[in-house]
Design a protein around this motif. Sequence first.
Motif, PDB file in Angstrom:
ATOM      1  N   ARG A  53       0.841  -1.196   0.000  1.00  0.00           N
ATOM      2  CA  ARG A  53       0.000   0.000   0.000  1.00  0.00           C
ATOM      3  C   ARG A  53       0.875   1.244   0.000  1.00  0.00           C
ATOM      4  O   ARG A  53       2.067   1.193   0.294  1.00  0.00           O
ATOM      5  CB  ARG A  53      -0.921   0.030   1.227  1.00  0.00           C
ATOM      6  N   ASP A  94      -1.450   6.007   2.932  1.00  0.00           N
ATOM      7  CA  ASP A  94      -2.502   5.206   3.556  1.00  0.00           C
ATOM      8  C   ASP A  94      -1.990   4.493   4.804  1.00  0.00           C
ATOM      9  O   ASP A  94      -2.697   4.398   5.814  1.00  0.00           O
ATOM     10  CB  ASP A  94      -3.036   4.176   2.553  1.00  0.00           C
ATOM     11  N   LEU A  95      -0.764   3.979   4.753  1.00  0.00           N
ATOM     12  CA  LEU A  95      -0.239   3.223   5.882  1.00  0.00           C
ATOM     13  C   LEU A  95      -0.038   4.093   7.110  1.00  0.00           C
ATOM     14  O   LEU A  95      -0.208   3.628   8.238  1.00  0.00           O
ATOM     15  CB  LEU A  95       1.088   2.577   5.495  1.00  0.00           C
ATOM     16  N   ASP A  96       0.351   5.344   6.905  1.00  0.00           N
ATOM     17  CA  ASP A  96       0.597   6.219   8.045  1.00  0.00           C
ATOM     18  C   ASP A  96      -0.668   6.538   8.818  1.00  0.00           C
ATOM     19  O   ASP A  96      -0.600   7.057   9.937  1.00  0.00           O
ATOM     20  CB  ASP A  96       1.275   7.512   7.581  1.00  0.00           C
ATOM     21  N   VAL A 139      -2.741   4.104   9.654  1.00  0.00           N
ATOM     22  CA  VAL A 139      -3.055   2.875  10.380  1.00  0.00           C
ATOM     23  C   VAL A 139      -2.252   2.847  11.669  1.00  0.00           C
ATOM     24  O   VAL A 139      -1.026   3.023  11.666  1.00  0.00           O
ATOM     25  CB  VAL A 139      -2.725   1.636   9.521  1.00  0.00           C
ATOM     26  N   LYS A 150       4.895  -1.102  11.766  1.00  0.00           N
ATOM     27  CA  LYS A 150       4.967  -1.843  10.507  1.00  0.00           C
ATOM     28  C   LYS A 150       6.426  -2.235  10.273  1.00  0.00           C
ATOM     29  O   LYS A 150       7.341  -1.577  10.779  1.00  0.00           O
ATOM     30  CB  LYS A 150       4.488  -1.004   9.311  1.00  0.00           C
ATOM     31  N   HIS A 183       9.518  -2.017   8.073  1.00  0.00           N
ATOM     32  CA  HIS A 183       9.961  -1.046   7.074  1.00  0.00           C
ATOM     33  C   HIS A 183      10.916  -1.736   6.091  1.00  0.00           C
ATOM     34  O   HIS A 183      11.901  -2.361   6.501  1.00  0.00           O
ATOM     35  CB  HIS A 183      10.675   0.120   7.735  1.00  0.00           C
ATOM     36  N   ASP A 242      -2.148  -7.661   8.712  1.00  0.00           N
ATOM     37  CA  ASP A 242      -3.055  -7.856   7.582  1.00  0.00           C
ATOM     38  C   ASP A 242      -3.447  -9.331   7.542  1.00  0.00           C
ATOM     39  O   ASP A 242      -2.600 -10.195   7.298  1.00  0.00           O
ATOM     40  CB  ASP A 242      -2.356  -7.442   6.288  1.00  0.00           C
ATOM     41  N   ASP A 288      -7.758  -4.014   9.141  1.00  0.00           N
ATOM     42  CA  ASP A 288      -6.509  -4.474   9.718  1.00  0.00           C
ATOM     43  C   ASP A 288      -6.729  -4.864  11.177  1.00  0.00           C
ATOM     44  O   ASP A 288      -7.563  -4.279  11.875  1.00  0.00           O
ATOM     45  CB  ASP A 288      -5.442  -3.380   9.634  1.00  0.00           C
ATOM     46  N   ILE A 317       2.026  -5.677   8.537  1.00  0.00           N
ATOM     47  CA  ILE A 317       1.870  -4.763   7.405  1.00  0.00           C
ATOM     48  C   ILE A 317       3.225  -4.152   7.048  1.00  0.00           C
ATOM     49  O   ILE A 317       3.917  -3.618   7.915  1.00  0.00           O
ATOM     50  CB  ILE A 317       0.854  -3.660   7.737  1.00  0.00           C
ATOM     51  N   ARG A 331       5.797  -1.417   5.249  1.00  0.00           N
ATOM     52  CA  ARG A 331       5.882  -0.023   4.796  1.00  0.00           C
ATOM     53  C   ARG A 331       7.065   0.056   3.835  1.00  0.00           C
ATOM     54  O   ARG A 331       8.219  -0.041   4.249  1.00  0.00           O
ATOM     55  CB  ARG A 331       6.069   0.916   5.984  1.00  0.00           C
TER      56      ARG A 331
END
Length: 430
Positions: free
Chosen positions: A70, A74-76, A78, A82, A84, A321, A345, A376, A378
């Motif tokens: 993603r 968008d991830l920031d 959630v 995550k 990296h 996820d 999530d 998830i 990033r």
Amino acid sequence: PDMEAPPAPPDMEAPPAPPDMDLLAPPAPPEEVVAPLPSHDLLTGGTVDEPVAFTEDTTPSGRHAQGKLRSIEDLDLVQGDKIHGSLSEIEDSLLTCDGEIVRQNVTGKLELHNPSSEDRLWDIDIFLADSGATDLPSEHLPVGELEPESEHTVEYTVKGARMLILKERIDTNPARAQERSLSISHDTEATAISLQIEVENVASVSLNDVEVTRDIPDQIEITSGIEVDSGVLTWKVGTLTPGETRTLTCEANVLVSEVGPVNAGSSKATYNANATLSTTHFTELDAFCRGFSYMVVDEDERPDNWRCQAVFENRSSFAVDLVKLQVRVSGSEDLLFDVSDVAEDVLPQDKWESEIMVVEANDRPDFTNELGYSVIPRIEHSSSGSIELEPQTFTVLEADVQKTYDAAILRSYREQVVNSCLSIMNIGSS
């Protein structure tokens, strides 16, 4: 023998029963204590009293979640940590003035980072694509584990790939319709020249912050309106879209006081991009954390009807996820649960619960399953580059010309042969 029980005393009755007791009814059995139904582990298919952690010991070999990548934006949004992953490449190249490679050095770095301060990651799978221009050993790079707040790095090199081409054209005699010249006449007046700098994006992505600088020696005076500060010409190109070419044309004068060659200066361009120069990119990045999965099975009010629910618990600081969950009753090919790519999530210290399904069975049912989940990821891709052109050189036209005759005196009215000699000595640097 011949003995009978004595007759009952006259006018006597049985004593009254104690309160709350019925001598005719059988005594009630003690209240049955029903133990809670055990949980069924989705990973091993066994029955356990407590959920079992999804650890490296219970992780199926070669299992990966196939989760979707993603955007960072968008991830920031959630909550939770995550994993990296980043691919970064740096170019340092030297080109001819026509843009051909003289020397190219591109170094790359693949980095994984676990930002959690308390939870480790394990069974990490890195899947890449389009890595043919690199010396990476494979497009699947497994990593056993990553401790909290630790990193894993893989360095590599890139050959033959290009994003930006820089060219430069100088003509010291632009008025004539011939090939370009770098020769200058040695004169007391300046010579008008033309200078063109060209940048071309040969990548499939946009190049950002493109900037060209050029050293301007003292012998050159830029007469057009381009910015020159402390002997450096600066051209802020900005963003170049894929396939785009831009050209900067400058007018200038050159005045030399010596006949030796003059360094015309060199151009340099810098850029960055949200992609790799080699086009290598992540297609998948999976990692397992402290996740628990189990079945909650309760007998319904109807006999031989069992209420079944699948539960996944995330007991880590990561956002998870949940990609795939397929559950079958043992001995049946029909899916009881068929869940794919759960939209929500599973946040840290949270859980996901399926709907409740009723299974008819004489005994408590057992289950088999297939489960896929991942922390998830990033993901970031980046490149930056510095491209320099070989410096060009002005050469100076200067000559010593002499003409001599073999006769100093001519006779009147007489035909006479006179030989002449014209000699030219190149005392310049052209």
